[in-house]
Design a protein around this motif. Structure first.
Motif, PDB file in Angstrom:
ATOM      1  N   ASP A 214      71.017  49.780  93.785  1.00  0.00           N
ATOM      2  CA  ASP A 214      71.229  49.868  92.327  1.00  0.00           C
ATOM      3  C   ASP A 214      72.613  49.650  91.976  1.00  0.00           C
ATOM      4  N   ALA A 215      73.535  50.341  92.753  1.00  0.00           N
ATOM      5  CA  ALA A 215      74.829  50.368  92.684  1.00  0.00           C
ATOM      6  C   ALA A 215      75.348  48.988  93.060  1.00  0.00           C
ATOM      7  N   LEU A 216      74.959  48.369  94.117  1.00  0.00           N
ATOM      8  CA  LEU A 216      75.324  47.382  94.766  1.00  0.00           C
ATOM      9  C   LEU A 216      74.977  46.105  93.736  1.00  0.00           C
ATOM     10  N   GLU A 217      73.846  46.170  93.051  1.00  0.00           N
ATOM     11  CA  GLU A 217      73.239  45.184  92.140  1.00  0.00           C
ATOM     12  C   GLU A 217      74.459  44.990  91.142  1.00  0.00           C
ATOM     13  N   ALA A 218      74.871  46.241  90.671  1.00  0.00           N
ATOM     14  CA  ALA A 218      75.611  46.277  89.469  1.00  0.00           C
ATOM     15  C   ALA A 218      77.232  45.863  90.094  1.00  0.00           C
ATOM     16  N   ARG A 219      77.481  46.103  91.232  1.00  0.00           N
ATOM     17  CA  ARG A 219      78.785  45.541  91.750  1.00  0.00           C
ATOM     18  C   ARG A 219      78.760  44.145  91.846  1.00  0.00           C
ATOM     19  N   LEU A 220      77.577  43.685  92.421  1.00  0.00           N
ATOM     20  CA  LEU A 220      77.678  41.950  92.462  1.00  0.00           C
ATOM     21  C   LEU A 220      77.470  41.321  91.179  1.00  0.00           C
ATOM     22  N   ALA A 221      77.394  41.787  89.973  1.00  0.00           N
ATOM     23  CA  ALA A 221      77.427  41.313  88.930  1.00  0.00           C
ATOM     24  C   ALA A 221      78.921  40.910  88.196  1.00  0.00           C
ATOM     25  N   ARG A 222      79.652  41.517  88.873  1.00  0.00           N
ATOM     26  CA  ARG A 222      81.304  41.516  88.469  1.00  0.00           C
ATOM     27  C   ARG A 222      82.004  40.460  89.690  1.00  0.00           C
ATOM     28  N   THR A 223      81.565  40.628  90.873  1.00  0.00           N
ATOM     29  CA  THR A 223      82.282  39.504  91.822  1.00  0.00           C
ATOM     30  C   THR A 223      81.425  39.010  92.702  1.00  0.00           C
ATOM     31  N   ARG A 224      81.805  37.734  93.311  1.00  0.00           N
ATOM     32  CA  ARG A 224      80.886  36.743  94.269  1.00  0.00           C
ATOM     33  C   ARG A 224      80.436  37.675  95.226  1.00  0.00           C
ATOM     34  N   TYR A 225      81.535  38.290  96.084  1.00  0.00           N
ATOM     35  CA  TYR A 225      81.231  39.330  97.177  1.00  0.00           C
ATOM     36  C   TYR A 225      81.642  40.697  97.127  1.00  0.00           C
ATOM     37  N   LEU A 226      81.215  41.475  98.282  1.00  0.00           N
ATOM     38  CA  LEU A 226      81.519  43.033  97.700  1.00  0.00           C
ATOM     39  C   LEU A 226      82.957  43.491  97.723  1.00  0.00           C
ATOM     40  N   CYS A 227      83.765  42.838  98.137  1.00  0.00           N
ATOM     41  CA  CYS A 227      85.396  43.003  97.940  1.00  0.00           C
ATOM     42  C   CYS A 227      86.040  41.809  97.403  1.00  0.00           C
ATOM     43  N   GLY A 228      85.183  41.301  96.218  1.00  0.00           N
ATOM     44  CA  GLY A 228      86.066  40.394  95.578  1.00  0.00           C
ATOM     45  C   GLY A 228      85.609  38.952  95.730  1.00  0.00           C
ATOM     46  N   ASP A 229      86.456  37.964  95.779  1.00  0.00           N
ATOM     47  CA  ASP A 229      86.116  36.655  95.836  1.00  0.00           C
ATOM     48  C   ASP A 229      86.434  36.111  97.129  1.00  0.00           C
ATOM     49  N   ARG A 230      86.504  37.102  98.328  1.00  0.00           N
ATOM     50  CA  ARG A 230      86.683  36.603  99.669  1.00  0.00           C
ATOM     51  C   ARG A 230      85.512  37.097 100.598  1.00  0.00           C
ATOM     52  N   LEU A 231      85.059  36.375 101.320  1.00  0.00           N
ATOM     53  CA  LEU A 231      83.764  36.767 102.099  1.00  0.00           C
ATOM     54  C   LEU A 231      84.494  37.636 103.318  1.00  0.00           C
ATOM     55  N   THR A 232      83.866  38.934 103.406  1.00  0.00           N
ATOM     56  CA  THR A 232      84.368  39.943 104.567  1.00  0.00           C
ATOM     57  C   THR A 232      83.215  40.347 105.393  1.00  0.00           C
ATOM     58  N   GLU A 233      83.524  41.243 106.527  1.00  0.00           N
ATOM     59  CA  GLU A 233      82.458  41.644 107.354  1.00  0.00           C
ATOM     60  C   GLU A 233      81.604  42.631 106.702  1.00  0.00           C
ATOM     61  N   ALA A 234      82.132  42.995 105.515  1.00  0.00           N
ATOM     62  CA  ALA A 234      81.027  44.016 104.602  1.00  0.00           C
ATOM     63  C   ALA A 234      79.957  43.252 104.114  1.00  0.00           C
ATOM     64  N   ASP A 235      80.150  41.846 103.631  1.00  0.00           N
ATOM     65  CA  ASP A 235      79.047  40.998 103.341  1.00  0.00           C
ATOM     66  C   ASP A 235      78.084  40.988 104.362  1.00  0.00           C
ATOM     67  N   ILE A 236      78.598  40.545 105.639  1.00  0.00           N
ATOM     68  CA  ILE A 236      77.804  40.246 106.831  1.00  0.00           C
ATOM     69  C   ILE A 236      77.029  41.699 107.135  1.00  0.00           C
ATOM     70  N   ARG A 237      77.191  42.693 107.075  1.00  0.00           N
ATOM     71  CA  ARG A 237      76.864  43.873 107.451  1.00  0.00           C
ATOM     72  C   ARG A 237      75.807  44.194 106.612  1.00  0.00           C
ATOM     73  N   LEU A 238      75.872  43.902 105.123  1.00  0.00           N
ATOM     74  CA  LEU A 238      74.938  44.191 104.135  1.00  0.00           C
ATOM     75  C   LEU A 238      73.665  43.134 104.450  1.00  0.00           C
ATOM     76  N   PHE A 239      74.094  41.811 104.706  1.00  0.00           N
ATOM     77  CA  PHE A 239      73.134  40.754 104.652  1.00  0.00           C
ATOM     78  C   PHE A 239      72.086  41.052 105.438  1.00  0.00           C
ATOM     79  N   THR A 240      72.353  41.603 106.903  1.00  0.00           N
ATOM     80  CA  THR A 240      71.479  41.785 107.857  1.00  0.00           C
ATOM     81  C   THR A 240      70.278  42.637 107.528  1.00  0.00           C
ATOM     82  N   THR A 241      70.664  43.618 106.461  1.00  0.00           N
ATOM     83  CA  THR A 241      69.458  44.615 106.166  1.00  0.00           C
ATOM     84  C   THR A 241      68.822  43.865 104.967  1.00  0.00           C
TER      85      THR A 241
END
Length: 325
Positions: A214-241
């Motif tokens: 639920d928190a990630l859903e809200a976060r991704l309403a504000r930014t394209r990626y988890l840490c702003g406008d740049r793709l990072t390893e955090a996105d890859i780690r979430l994607f595989t789940t």
């Protein structure tokens, strides 16, 4: 899922009796680092210089931890620099094996028929779980690392490569904070729910998982990626789940409050990441479903693999237009 005890293979499932029915993942055993010049990394010993053709990656297409290394290898353009072997999706009494299923490959480096033989080649007296991914050094004839989070950073930083920097210095504190929550509550959280053997342990993991989604859903309403406008390893780690969630974790691991498909932002974000160059080629739903449903007889004793659900990760998304390419 067995383990080696002083070099002897044992087909033994996780023991949750001592932990109140909770699944507790053990730390990875091999923690050396490949670095650009061969200097020691944050742990382990030095001597592992980044050289094309020197390293070999053992993975399962079913395993989310191994999957993240394959994605980074693709995004960084390292397919020719780091070779790969893929184990069979079915994990039975001998653990991960090199089988004949479509998509599986042999082991051209050590000639192993079982992954635990690779571990024994590195340490004949090894005690611990035999997991993927494994990064092998052809030159020294040993395992560099079996910790996926650290292999991801080696692939991102040590070899050069042509892709984006997935762990930029100015975002590292934020990436680390996101990773910590996502690992505990989501990446490992689905396993804590699925492998729990007491109702209270299951409920605890289930509640934390969906609170974080639920928190990630809200976060991704504000930014394209988890840490702003740049793709990072955090996105890859979430994607595989996320890419396994609706096909496996909802039913097999009883994570069924909501599907990823029920979250507008998470599902859109999942399709955005799937569309990145090279990512779709790393996703194999046949291996994913076969592994989980065939390899966990304590959860699915019949071994029947569900025919559904119908998933279309390639469907359009509006993340780039919404937040800027």
């Amino acid at each position: 899922m067995g383990l080696l005890v002083e070099g002897v293979w044992q087909d033994r499932w996780y023991d949750t009796k001592a932990t109140g029915g909770r699944f507790e993942r053990k730390a990875s055993a091999f923690r050396n680092w490949v670095t650009a010049d061969g200097a020691p990394g944050p742990s382990g010993e030095g001597g592992f210089r980044a050289e094309p053709g020197r390293y070999h990656l053992y993975v399962s297409l079913a395993c989310p931890w191994a999957h993240r290394t394959l994605i980074v290898r693709a995004l960084k353009g390292l397919e020719d620099a780091v070779s790969v072997s893929v184990v069979d999706p079915h994990m039975g009494a001998e653990g991960w094996v090199f089988g004949a299923s479509p998509g599986a490959t042999p082991d051209p480096v050590n000639g192993a028929s079982r992954l635990y033989e690779v571990y024994l080649a590195a340490d004949p007296a090894y005690t611990g779980r035999v997991t993927v991914p494994v990064l092998w050094d052809r030159t020294r004839g040993t395992i560099v690392s079996n910790e996926s989070a650290e292999i991801v950073r080696m692939l991102n930083g040590a070899f050069g490569g042509t892709g984006p920097d997935l762990y930029p210095e100015d975002l590292r504190a934020e990436i680390d904070a996101v990773n910590a929550r996502v690992y505990d509550r989501v990446n490992n959280g689905v396993y804590k729910a699925g492998f729990a053997t007491e109702g209270a342990a299951y409920a605890e993991a289930f509640t934390a998982l969906f609170s974080e989604l639920d928190a990630l859903e809200a976060r991704l309403a504000r930014t394209r990626y988890l840490c702003g406008d740049r793709l990072t390893e955090a996105d890859i780690r979430l994607f595989t789940t996320l890419v396994r969630f609706d096909a496996v974790y909802v039913g097999h691991f009883k994570c069924n409050r909501r599907r990823v498909g029920d979250y507008a932002n998470l599902s859109n974000y999942l399709r955005d990441l799937y569309a990145l160059p090279g990512v779709a080629g790393t996703v194999n739903l046949t291996h994913i479903k076969r592994h989980y449903y065939e390899s966990h007889p304590t959860i699915n004793p019949t071994g029947i693999v569900p025919l559904g659900p119908d998933l279309d990760f390639a469907a359009p998304n509006d993340r780039a237009s919404r937040f800027g390419a």
